[in-house]
Design a protein around this motif. Structure first.
Motif, PDB file in Angstrom:
ATOM      1  N   GLU A   7       0.838  -1.209   0.000  1.00 52.19           N
ATOM      2  CA  GLU A   7       0.000   0.000   0.000  1.00 52.19           C
ATOM      3  C   GLU A   7       0.872   1.258   0.000  1.00 52.19           C
ATOM      4  O   GLU A   7       0.658   2.199  -0.768  1.00 52.19           O
ATOM      5  CB  GLU A   7      -0.864   0.047   1.272  1.00 52.19           C
ATOM      6  N   LEU A   8       1.843   1.195   0.940  1.00 52.17           N
ATOM      7  CA  LEU A   8       2.740   2.360   1.048  1.00 52.17           C
ATOM      8  C   LEU A   8       3.414   2.633  -0.284  1.00 52.17           C
ATOM      9  O   LEU A   8       3.496   3.756  -0.759  1.00 52.17           O
ATOM     10  CB  LEU A   8       3.816   2.117   2.111  1.00 52.17           C
ATOM     11  N   ARG A   9       3.880   1.560  -0.912  1.00 52.70           N
ATOM     12  CA  ARG A   9       4.600   1.702  -2.166  1.00 52.70           C
ATOM     13  C   ARG A   9       3.726   2.391  -3.216  1.00 52.70           C
ATOM     14  O   ARG A   9       4.154   3.344  -3.868  1.00 52.70           O
ATOM     15  CB  ARG A   9       5.033   0.316  -2.646  1.00 52.70           C
ATOM     16  N   VAL A  12       3.205   6.107  -2.399  1.00 55.82           N
ATOM     17  CA  VAL A  12       4.356   6.967  -2.687  1.00 55.82           C
ATOM     18  C   VAL A  12       4.532   7.118  -4.190  1.00 55.82           C
ATOM     19  O   VAL A  12       4.798   8.215  -4.702  1.00 55.82           O
ATOM     20  CB  VAL A  12       5.643   6.407  -2.054  1.00 55.82           C
ATOM     21  N   GLU A  13       4.330   6.043  -4.926  1.00 57.90           N
ATOM     22  CA  GLU A  13       4.462   6.134  -6.387  1.00 57.90           C
ATOM     23  C   GLU A  13       3.487   7.153  -6.947  1.00 57.90           C
ATOM     24  O   GLU A  13       3.851   7.951  -7.821  1.00 57.90           O
ATOM     25  CB  GLU A  13       4.245   4.755  -7.037  1.00 57.90           C
ATOM     26  N   ALA A  14       2.283   7.165  -6.405  1.00 59.00           N
ATOM     27  CA  ALA A  14       1.275   8.124  -6.874  1.00 59.00           C
ATOM     28  C   ALA A  14       1.728   9.545  -6.550  1.00 59.00           C
ATOM     29  O   ALA A  14       1.613  10.467  -7.368  1.00 59.00           O
ATOM     30  CB  ALA A  14      -0.067   7.845  -6.214  1.00 59.00           C
ATOM     31  N   ALA A  15       2.253   9.717  -5.316  1.00 60.70           N
ATOM     32  CA  ALA A  15       2.697  11.059  -4.913  1.00 60.70           C
ATOM     33  C   ALA A  15       3.843  11.545  -5.805  1.00 60.70           C
ATOM     34  O   ALA A  15       3.856  12.702  -6.241  1.00 60.70           O
ATOM     35  CB  ALA A  15       3.148  11.048  -3.447  1.00 60.70           C
ATOM     36  N   ILE A  16       4.762  10.622  -6.121  1.00 61.29           N
ATOM     37  CA  ILE A  16       5.890  11.025  -6.978  1.00 61.29           C
ATOM     38  C   ILE A  16       5.365  11.426  -8.350  1.00 61.29           C
ATOM     39  O   ILE A  16       5.750  12.460  -8.914  1.00 61.29           O
ATOM     40  CB  ILE A  16       6.924   9.877  -7.101  1.00 61.29           C
ATOM     41  N   ALA A  17       4.449  10.639  -8.888  1.00 60.08           N
ATOM     42  CA  ALA A  17       3.928  10.938 -10.219  1.00 60.08           C
ATOM     43  C   ALA A  17       3.217  12.285 -10.236  1.00 60.08           C
ATOM     44  O   ALA A  17       3.258  13.010 -11.225  1.00 60.08           O
ATOM     45  CB  ALA A  17       2.979   9.830 -10.653  1.00 60.08           C
ATOM     46  N   ALA A  18       2.562  12.625  -9.102  1.00 58.83           N
ATOM     47  CA  ALA A  18       1.783  13.865  -9.061  1.00 58.83           C
ATOM     48  C   ALA A  18       2.654  15.095  -8.758  1.00 58.83           C
ATOM     49  O   ALA A  18       2.190  16.225  -8.867  1.00 58.83           O
ATOM     50  CB  ALA A  18       0.684  13.749  -8.003  1.00 58.83           C
ATOM     51  N   ALA A  37       9.583   7.746   9.149  1.00 60.05           N
ATOM     52  CA  ALA A  37       8.567   7.242   8.224  1.00 60.05           C
ATOM     53  C   ALA A  37       8.150   5.812   8.604  1.00 60.05           C
ATOM     54  O   ALA A  37       8.907   5.085   9.232  1.00 60.05           O
ATOM     55  CB  ALA A  37       9.123   7.283   6.805  1.00 60.05           C
ATOM     56  N   GLU A  38       6.946   5.478   8.157  1.00 58.89           N
ATOM     57  CA  GLU A  38       6.394   4.165   8.516  1.00 58.89           C
ATOM     58  C   GLU A  38       7.246   3.028   7.953  1.00 58.89           C
ATOM     59  O   GLU A  38       7.556   2.062   8.654  1.00 58.89           O
ATOM     60  CB  GLU A  38       4.955   4.063   7.969  1.00 58.89           C
ATOM     61  N   LEU A  39       7.663   3.155   6.699  1.00 55.54           N
ATOM     62  CA  LEU A  39       8.475   2.087   6.073  1.00 55.54           C
ATOM     63  C   LEU A  39       9.796   1.900   6.827  1.00 55.54           C
ATOM     64  O   LEU A  39      10.247   0.778   7.048  1.00 55.54           O
ATOM     65  CB  LEU A  39       8.738   2.457   4.600  1.00 55.54           C
ATOM     66  N   LEU A  68      11.589   3.060  -4.612  1.00 51.57           N
ATOM     67  CA  LEU A  68      11.079   4.421  -4.407  1.00 51.57           C
ATOM     68  C   LEU A  68      12.219   5.441  -4.517  1.00 51.57           C
ATOM     69  O   LEU A  68      12.053   6.508  -5.109  1.00 51.57           O
ATOM     70  CB  LEU A  68      10.380   4.533  -3.052  1.00 51.57           C
ATOM     71  N   GLU A  69      13.374   5.102  -3.950  1.00 55.71           N
ATOM     72  CA  GLU A  69      14.506   6.041  -4.051  1.00 55.71           C
ATOM     73  C   GLU A  69      14.871   6.274  -5.508  1.00 55.71           C
ATOM     74  O   GLU A  69      15.129   7.402  -5.936  1.00 55.71           O
ATOM     75  CB  GLU A  69      15.721   5.499  -3.281  1.00 55.71           C
TER      76      GLU A  69
END
Ligand code: PHE
Length: 365
Positions: A7-9, A12-18, A37-39, A68-69
């Motif tokens: 879920e976290l992944r 974050v991917e959505a946030a990066i894309a946006a 951070a949670e992760l 993610l990095e």
């Protein structure tokens, strides 16, 4: 736990894309991959999990973190390129254009330029450049230069005397009222320089000098000189000749010669007046047309300076500074900068140097 990592992944991917700016990416990094951070917390807590869970959770967590990095870095590059492009488009300045309005470039007065040319010639020959006071003591200007009492140059129609009461506070006025003056030549620096440094000495001293003269085409109460002094153990009149030949050739052209005529100065013995072969007629006294050369008045020679071997009486005043009159010898010379500049550039009137008329100054850049 694995689901949560998934879920976290995606989150974050959505946030990066946006994300729209590099600043957003930094916020995302801190929020999802930072220390709190949670992760990060999940990965740090792996040791406390059931042994069966440790492997898969660690693997998924680390994979998510690495992925993610990498995505953050990629998105950062994209955004940076866009931001640079925007900045460049917004900052369209052609740095190769001249300023507006074009700054006027100044230039040196011909006198200063000539002074520097003379300094260059002598520094090239190994001389040092020194300067000295324009408000001078009678002792240096006259007495130590072997001017006997009653010498006409001491008289007020030649020399400007300074009222000791007008000296700046803190400057001790010397005994007699006649003792402070505006130097009438740069020669007092011969004595000051020898007081300051033992032989051998090779100096030139440019600077302002003062005489109670009218202000006309060939005179000015303020004018400029360059003094020269060379003292060692075996410096001769022949060295003076060679030095002045080199000087005349550097300033007036490689074909020039000098000649010595007998002269008189109280502080040199023998003294000479030095002429340079005329650079207008080449020394013949006649122009190509056959007319008499007006520059040298048909003589073929032009007087440029005074010189001589330093009088042993002058060493007598600096004997305690290492100048034993029985042991040292050398020469001195003195020239007017105005005269050199007038001759070299054909300036008809000395006042042109001081009027600062831009139309005149501009001709000598
Ligand atoms: N001081 C002399 C003058 O002003 C010039 C000079 C300098 C002559 C040094 C001899 C030696 O006329």
């Amino acid at each position: 736990m694995l689901d949560r990592i998934g879920e976290l992944r995606s989150e974050v991917e959505a946030a990066i894309a946006a994300s729209q700016a590099t600043g957003d990416l930094e916020e995302i990094r801190v929020r999802y991959l930072g220390r709190k951070a949670e992760l990060t917390t999940i990965l740090r807590g792996i040791a406390d999990l059931d042994p069966a869970e440790r492997g898969p959770v660690g693997k998924a967590g680390n994979e998510a973190r690495g992925a993610l990095e990498a995505q953050l870095a990629r998105r950062r590059e994209e955004l940076e390129a866009g931001e640079l492009g925007e900045r460049l488009a917004g900052d369209r300045i052609d740095v190769t254009l001249p300023g507006s309005p074009v700054a006027p470039a100044g230039s040196l007065n011909l006198l200063m330029r000539t002074r520097r040319e003379i300094e260059d010639v002598f520094t090239g020959l190994g001389y040092r450049v020194m300067e000295g006071p324009e408000v001078e003591l009678d002792y240096y200007n006259f007495t130590a230069l072997n001017h006997p009492p009653g010498h006409p140059a001491r008289m007020a129609q030649d020399t400007f005397y300074v009222d000791p009461g007008s000296l700046a506070p803190g400057i001790e006025p010397p005994p007699g009222p006649e003792d402070v003056l505006l130097r009438t030549h740069t020669s007092p620096m011969q004595v000051r320089a020898m007081e300051a440094q033992p032989p051998p000495i090779f100096i030139v001293v440019p600077g302002r000098t003062y005489r109670s003269d009218p202000f006309d085409a060939t005179h000015s109460p303020v004018f400029h000189q360059v003094e020269g002094l060379a003292v060692g153990e075996d410096i001769t009149l022949a060295d003076l000749k060679g030095t002045l030949d080199a000087f005349a050739q550097a300033i007036f052209g490689p074909e020039r010669e000098t000649r010595f005529r007998p002269g008189f100065f109280p502080f040199t013995e023998p003294s000479v007046e030095v002429d340079v072969s005329c650079f207008a007629c080449g020394g013949s006294g006649r122009l190509q047309s056959g007319e008499r050369d007006p520059l040298c008045k048909g003589a073929g020679w032009i007087e440029i300076l005074g010189a001589g071997m330093v009088d042993p009486n002058v060493y007598g005043f600096v004997a305690s500074h290492g100048y034993d009159p029985e042991r040292v010898q050398g020469f001195a010379f003195g020239m007017g900068i105005e005269r050199i500049a007038l001759l070299k550039h054909g300036v008809p009137d000395l006042r042109k140097f001081f009027e600062n008329d831009v139309r005149v100054l501009e001709q000598f850049r």
